[in-house]
Design an enzyme around this catalytic site. Structure first.
Site, PDB file in Angstrom:
ATOM      1  CB  CYS A  16      -0.920   0.002   1.221  1.00 42.14           C
ATOM      2  SG  CYS A  16      -2.191   1.295   1.152  1.00 42.14           S
ATOM      3  CB  CYS A  20      -4.957   3.632   6.991  1.00 37.56           C
ATOM      4  SG  CYS A  20      -5.253   4.430   5.395  1.00 37.56           S
ATOM      5  CB  CYS A  23      -4.803  -0.680   7.703  1.00 33.00           C
ATOM      6  SG  CYS A  23      -4.930  -1.934   6.395  1.00 33.00           S
TER       7      CYS A  23
END
Length: 279
Positions: A16, A20, A23
């Site tokens: 990714c 985040c 996540c």
């Protein structure tokens, strides 16, 4: 098999471009991913077992080099196709493969750029880019879903204007979910009680009159109600509070692998997971 995998979330990769903090699909414990040949074979198996909708996720699925090929293959098999994305490489996908892609799920957790950045989603342009992606998807005939994770930074926010601007056909609202081995250490300061989650939902329920009711999923509703496939082609579940994996689907078959992770069709129905998803 009583619990047919009608709707499937296939996490293609763990890579990714964002970080985040909440996540739950970091796959720290998963080395690598299926090659494209096995990924195609897996899609065929899932369709033969009764799969109707396939949602490609990650990591960030648009970073997977063969995503377009798998979307085209899934559509040829008869799946309703979907991706959930932060938009990293979405534009070329919409420009070249819109006919094979039925839904695009855009992940936006706040109307405020600084809050998104504090959550680890982008560096200050995520909201603006997501609005542009939604406009692009609408323009090429791909239905838009909005995914929002409610956290300690956002539970008291009003996102109504942003939801109206993005015009999603479906708005999924999740209570931030702790999963051991995936987001522990990062998610702790973002967790919220059920009362805060309910307050966020209550604030946005008037959107139902405009055709976009928040489809709510608290922690209990999420656990065991999803058919999820990891990058190595195994079903997985977080029923125990951490990821538990089945044997590889291509080795033992869909039915046996699904029985190993405790999926519940009743819970999928209860959270509103069955809806008119056909294009």
């Amino acid at each position: 098999m009583s619990d047919i995998p009608i709707a499937i979330n296939y996490h293609l990769n763990k890579h990714c471009n964002l970080r985040c903090k909440f996540c739950f699909a970091t796959f720290r414990d998963v080395p690598g991913a299926l090659d494209v040949h096995d990924a195609r074979a897996l899609l065929t198996r899932l369709r033969e077992a009764g799969g109707e909708k396939i949602n490609f996720a990650g990591g960030e699925p648009t970073l997977f080099p063969h995503l377009a090929l798998l979307i085209e293959h899934a559509k040829a098999l008869g799946f309703t196709t979907s991706i959930v994305t932060n938009g990293a490489r979405l534009r070329p996908l919409l420009e070249r493969h819109a006919e094979a892609l039925d839904w695009v799920g855009l992940s936006v957790d706040s109307s405020h750029e600084e809050v998104q950045a504090a959550l680890g989603r982008g560096r200050g342009q995520h909201v603006a880019k997501s609005i542009a992606h939604a406009d692009h998807a609408h323009a090429v005939g791909v239905r838009v879903k909005l995914n929002t994770v409610v956290t300690a930074l956002t539970w008291d926010e009003d996102m109504s204007d942003l939801v109206r601007r993005m015009k999603p056909a479906r708005w999924k609202v999740f209570q931030v979910l702790p999963v051991a081995g995936q987001n522990d250490g990062d998610v702790d300061q973002l967790l919220i009680p059920a009362t805060a989650f309910e307050a966020f939902l209550e604030r946005h329920r008037p959107l139902a009159a405009e055709g976009v009711p928040p489809v709510a999923e608290d922690n209990q509703a999420m656990r065991g109600s999803y058919v999820m496939v990891d990058p190595l082609g195994r079903f997985y579940s977080s029923l125990t509070g951490r990821h538990e994996y089945s044997e590889p689907i291509l080795q033992v078959g869909v039915a046996q692998a699904l029985r190993q992770i405790g999926f519940s069709m009743a819970k999928l129905r209860a959270r509103g997971g069955l809806y008119r998803w056909e294009r």
